[in-house]
Design a protein around this motif. Structure first.
Motif, short mmCIF file in Angstrom:
data_model
loop_
_atom_site.label_atom_id
_atom_site.label_comp_id
_atom_site.label_asym_id
_atom_site.label_seq_id
_atom_site.Cartn_x
_atom_site.Cartn_y
_atom_site.Cartn_z
N PHE A 145 34.36 38.24 33.50
CA PHE A 145 34.06 36.90 34.01
C PHE A 145 34.57 35.80 33.07
N GLY A 248 33.12 28.10 32.45
CA GLY A 248 33.58 29.39 32.93
C GLY A 248 33.12 29.67 34.33
N THR A 249 33.40 30.88 34.78
CA THR A 249 33.05 31.26 36.14
C THR A 249 31.55 31.31 36.35
N LEU A 250 30.84 31.81 35.33
CA LEU A 250 29.41 32.00 35.49
C LEU A 250 28.55 31.12 34.60
N TRP A 736 43.36 26.78 28.96
CA TRP A 736 42.92 27.52 30.13
C TRP A 736 43.08 29.00 29.82
N PRO A 776 38.82 38.74 38.60
CA PRO A 776 39.58 37.66 37.95
C PRO A 776 38.64 36.52 37.59
N SER A 777 38.97 35.79 36.58
CA SER A 777 38.13 34.65 36.21
C SER A 777 38.97 33.63 35.45
N LEU A 778 38.48 32.42 35.47
CA LEU A 778 39.20 31.33 34.83
C LEU A 778 38.23 30.55 33.97
#
Lengths: 784, 277
Positions: A145, A248-250, A736, A776-778
């Motif tokens: 993540f 982040g994503t989470l 990023w 996938p995560s960014l």
């Protein structure tokens, strides 16, 4: 015999010391810090070429080196930093604080251990079975993540195995999860994870340094059998206001740091997940409502401050507070589950003399959880906690370049409240069931000397005397040979004592300038352990201490290693073999009831265990490409009467083959790539070998425990980091990070269970549970 | 970019899954299985004797003939007669005595297996009734299998017997069928924390075995004792696996000596019927 050995030891120490008194000697001491942030540099090197001797800084950045009167060139160095060379005439004791500047040419490189290009600590130090991973390395590697996690990187090192896919739990050299002492600024963290284990409790923006001891554990550490993970928080930037963070994503995180006057600094860092917010958004997209009081999130806060009172005194205060919350509110039902750690540490560094450094630590650690369930008018509330207070006094005596003695005292008060249940009807308390609290004191005294015998031979020897006192009031169930209650005894005051001598020995013999062999032996004792019987630890597992009927667990470990550096120390190779024997090893009887059990000890089964293995590590520390390949071949088995017919059986975490390939590549100043590949044998599991029918259900029959295996585990992760071109010219820097976890979407089995078909219960089938497919995560990171 | 983040979030949150797989299991030598749940209900009482079977094969047990099966207490001994293969029946005139400890002895292929259990009286079923379920309480998936807008479940009260060590098993099913008569649909509990209390409105039915108007539900209640409840709990922990926090798999307990698996329970029981109107 022991008495004679002690006399010889003392004579040797004193003669060595007196020998040094014949020459006129003076001490060079001071602090080494990062010129940019003012952070102390741990394990920075001070080297005097003329005498071919040196020293390293301790965890507070302090160093001390006693040299004969004279003029010397002294080289100060730290990996990723420019060396600083000074010339000084030593005609009296000198205090020299040094600040090292980051090396521009090394910026952005992956640094695996704190060693400079021409250092050879891998070969020269007596340390073996020790792993260090810099935070910079952690940040360069792909993450689940996109959330950087130091524990997940530790799992990529030889001898360290993951509890399971995505989990932040780890096993070290055949030891269970509870045999790892996880310290954050010296305070133990009892449940080092969030979200049932998927994320570790450590915010990477708040962490400065970490070191994992898998063996050859120094005598100033104790209380766990298998490893010590020593994590230090940043002190905070003492030069300027600075910050870092990420979205982040989470979860998102933010860390701020700043000077306190001219003599101190502070750091404050926090994280908060937004799984609940995302979930609510998804529900809304699906056209479903959700209660605003529903919650599923975690947060943690790290804070630290330090202040230098004068050149001989410095104080530190640090704390951690983390919490997970899961709550659901229905019309007729609601529940709320919470768990978390909190710690507080106060430290006082005092310099008695340039040769005698001391640190006094007080810490408080608390782990607790709550389960609150309400249906109609009935309410059930379950709480549990573990609380510790501790005082520790450490001294470091830098007698001469050939002898550094560490000694000290440590005491901990463990206070465990395993469970309290209250029931309510219409908010009126109806019942109160309380499992009695358990109090014990764990104390230790230790001494250790790191001694240079000759250019080739260096030894590190120490002794730790540890002790546990169980303290009343306490009702103790006395059990017979069938684990049935024979009678009970009520105790007050100290009613039970254990003590153990724990020798520690490390030895290095240099074969030549680039290779050495090392050996180590250590005995460790553990007086407090976790009652956890599942594949993964849960937040509701409880800790319990040794007692009249549960003897302390002991482990003896021997290890041998060959260490070789190549290409001017930029490539390191190590090979270690170890054998570990566990006494009073704990397992649990079949279908053990571990929660809310007043007589937990009747559920335990005590026996022995053994672990052995071979660990290989090849790593490249510097250059555009860096990384490592680690391979572990190992075996862990237990032998417990009444389990598996009393025969040896595989521990659930026995995974004979474990391979990690980790790499990072700096494509240019703006783009870097990271990747890791993991392969390991599947976990040892127990599968049924037959069945019978009872009231329409298939009751399984098992034979040997943990004799079967889950399918082999393998996974490839990848990340790419893109930095803005504007970073080169502005203070605010951003990047990023695109991470892809499980690139080829392998469905690794977390577990395999057997089920009967609902429509046709006559048919039983195997069901595989996989935790993650491709993820996938960014993440967007900033620094200023 | 926002769209990308959103897609990543959705993707991440939906990435945990389960699937059915083929697997080869080792087989072990078969073991003798004896199961016996004898009650004082007015129905045939029997003991089954068989052998374990391959785990991934059909559940049908391999029953065996020619076993000698004897039930005894301190004063009497009853020899059970084989009816269908592997089922050994007590005489019709057998009556149990509460508080008495019974021993079941099975001789088969030159090996003797014995187990003992105390027969407890069963509390009376009180206020047997039914309630209508609110379909809103069920998931869409469950509602799809319900072909009626009105579904019902049974309820009852009982007075727990004072004194610790009691445990109870309860189940309901549609009269005249075996629908629902499986341990998966039964419930059990011991008297820890609730000794001597009066229980009201206990519900047993679940959505996959609801009742409709006109049905006759049979409700049965057994006093099994704590030890037998532990046996059922062992089974439950084995058949409802799948959580990462499950304890290691382990053989369920047996009260038979001699190496057989299975269990012997003898219990007082209550049974009542109720018509859903």
């Amino acid at each position: 015999m022991k008495r004679y050995l002690l006399i010889i030891f003392l004579f040797y120490i004193s003669s060595n010391y007196l020998q040094g008194q014949n020459e006129e000697k003076y001490t060079l001491n001071g602090q080494i810090a990062d010129a940019k942030s003012g952070e102390d540099l741990i394990s920075a090197t001070i080297y005097v070429p003329k005498l071919n001797i040196g020293a390293t800084t301790n965890v507070y950045g302090f160093y001390s080196l006693t040299l004969p009167k004279g003029s010397y060139e002294v080289i100060y160095s730290y990996v990723g930093f420019e060396n600083q060379v000074i010339t000084l005439g030593l005609a009296s004791d000198v205090t020299k604080d040094i600040e090292l500047s980051e090396s521009g040419s090394l910026m952005g490189e992956v640094v695996i251990s704190a060693e400079k290009e021409d250092e050879d600590q891998n070969v020269s130090s007596t340390e073996m079975s020790v792993e260090e991973v810099s935070i910079e390395t952690v940040k360069k590697l792909p993450a689940l993540f996109g959330e950087i996690d130091i524990i997940k990187v530790i799992q990529l090192l030889p001898g360290v195995k993951s509890v399971g896919e995505g989990s932040s739990g780890f096993y070290v050299r055949g030891g269970n999860v509870d045999q790892n002492l996880v310290l954050l600024d010296e305070a133990p963290i009892y449940n080092a994870s969030h979200v049932l284990g998927f994320f570790s409790a450590f915010n990477p923006d708040a962490i400065k340094d970490m070191k994992l001891y898998k063996g050859a554990i120094p005598s100033h550490f104790g209380g766990r059998l298998s490893s010590v993970l020593d994590i230090r928080m940043k002190e905070g930037n003492s030069k300027k206001f600075a910050g870092s963070g990420g979205i982040g994503t989470l979860m998102s995180r933010l860390a701020l740091e700043a000077p306190i006057g001219d003599s101190g600094s502070f750091m404050l860092a926090g994280r908060r997940s937004y799984i609940d917010l995302v979930s609510k958004a998804v529900q809304k997209l699906r056209g479903k409502g959700s209660d605003d009081n529903d919650a599923f999130y975690f947060y943690d806060l790290n804070a630290k401050a330090n202040y230098r009172l004068n050149s001989n005194n410095r104080i530190f205060a640090s704390g951690y507070f983390g919490r997970d919350v899961l709550a659901f509110n229905g019309e007729d039902q609601s529940f709320r589950v919470e768990w978390g750690n909190s710690t507080g540490t106060l430290r006082w560094n005092h310099l008695f003399s340039p040769k005698l450094f001391s640190n006094l630590t007080y810490y408080y650690s608390n782990y607790n959880y709550l389960l609150d369930f309400e249906e109609d008018f009935a309410r059930f509330k379950w709480t549990s906690r573990l609380k510790e207070h501790s005082l520790k006094f450490d001294l470091g005596a830098y007698l001469n370049p050939n002898n550094t003695i560490r000694f000290g005292l440590h005491t901990i008060q463990h206070n465990i409240a395993p469970g309290n249940i209250k029931t309510f009807e219409e908010e009126v308390e109806k019942q109160n069931f309380d499992i009695q609290e358990n109090k014990s004191y764990e104390s230790a005294a230790y001494i250790n000397n790191e001694q240079v015998i000759s250019d080739k031979l260096k030894i590190d020897y120490g002794l730790r005397l540890s002790m546990l006192n169980n303290v009343g009031p306490q009702k103790v169930y006395n059990l017979d040979e069938n684990y049935e209650i024979k009678d009970t005894t009520n105790y007050t005051g100290v009613y039970n004592t254990y003590w153990n001598l724990e020798p520690r020995l490390g030895l290095r013999y240099a074969l030549n300038e680039s290779s050495s062999i090392k050996a180590s032996y250590n005995r460790t004792a553990q007086y407090i352990q976790l009652a956890s019987n599942g594949n993964s630890a849960t937040p509701f597992d409880i800790w319990f201490s040794s007692s009249k009927q549960v003897k302390p667990q002991l482990a003896d470990q021997v290890a041998f290693g060959y260490f070789k550096n190549l290409r001017n120390n930029t490539i390191e190779f190590s090979m270690e073999v170890y054998y570990k024997n566990f006494k009073n090893s704990i397992d649990f009887k079949d279908h053990a009831q571990l929660l809310l059990n007043e007589n937990l000890e009747a559920e335990l089964r005590i026996g022995e265990a053994r672990a052995y293995g071979l660990e290989l590590m090849l790593k490249k520390n510097q250059g555009k490409f860096s990384g490592w390949i680690s391979y572990t071949l190992s075996k862990v088995q237990k032998k417990i009467p009444s389990i598996n017919n009393g025969d040896w059986y595989n521990a659930k975490y026995d995974k004979p083959h474990d391979l990690s390939i980790v790499g990072a590549y700096e494509l240019n100043k703006r783009i870097s790539l990271g990747s890791s590949f993991i392969y390991s044998t599947g976990n040892a599991v127990t599968f049924p070998t037959g069945k019978y029918d009872f009231l329409g259900v298939a009751v399984p029959i098992y034979s040997e425990r943990n004799a079967a295996r889950l399918p082999d585990f393998h996974r490839l992760d990848f990340s790419i980091t893109y930095r803005s071109k504007k970073n080169e010219t502005r203070r605010f820097k951003s990047e990023w990070v695109l991470s892809v976890y499980n690139v080829y979407n392998r469905r690794n089995a977390f577990s395999i269970d057997f089920k009967q078909e609902e429509a046709n219960p006559n048919i039983t089938y195997a069901e595989r549970t996989s935790v993650f497919a491709i993820v996938p995560s960014l993440t967007y990171n900033v620094k200023f | 970019m926002k769209k990308l983040i959103f897609i990543a979030m959705i993707f991440s949150l939906s990435s945990c899954f389960m699937d059915r797989i083929e697997i080869d299991l080792n087989e072990e030598n078969e073991k003798v299985v004896i199961t016996a749940w004898i009650t004082d209900l007015d129905e045939p009482q029997f003991v089954t004797v068989g052998k374990t079977v391959n785990y991934l094969g059909p559940i049908s047990q391999e029953f065996v003939s020619d076993a000698i099966v004897i039930l005894s207490n301190s004063t009497n001994e009853f020899i059970l007669e084989e009816g269908t293969q592997g089922k050994y029946f007590l005489p019709h005139d057998w009556t149990g005595i509460y508080g008495e400890t019974y021993t079941l002895k099975v001789e088969f292929e030159n090996t003797t297996y014995t187990a003992s259990h105390t027969m407890r009286s069963c509390p009376e079923l009180l206020n047997v009734d039914y309630v209508e379920y609110d379909l809103d309480d069920f998931s869409d998936e469950d509602v799809n299998i319900i072909d009626s807008f009105h579904v019902y479940g049974t309820t009852f009260d009982f007075q727990e017997t004072p004194g610790e060590g009691d445990a109870y098993y309860a189940i309901d099913f549609l009269k005249g069928t075996m629908q629902g008569d499986s341990m998966r649909n039964g419930g059990f509990a011991n008297d820890d924390f609730v000794d001597g209390e009066y229980f009201e409105g206990i519900e047993l039915s679940e959505v996959n075995r609801f009742y409709a108007i006109g049905d006759t539900a049979v409700l049965e209640f057994y006093s099994i004792g704590e030890e037998s409840a532990n046996f059922l709990m062992d089974i439950e922990s084995e058949i409802f696996r799948g959580s990462p926090f499950d304890p290691p798999p382990a053989n369920v307990r047996t009260n038979f000596t001699g190496g057989a698996v299975g269990y012997f329970i003898i219990s007082g029981a209550q049974s009542q019927e109720i018509i859903i109107k």
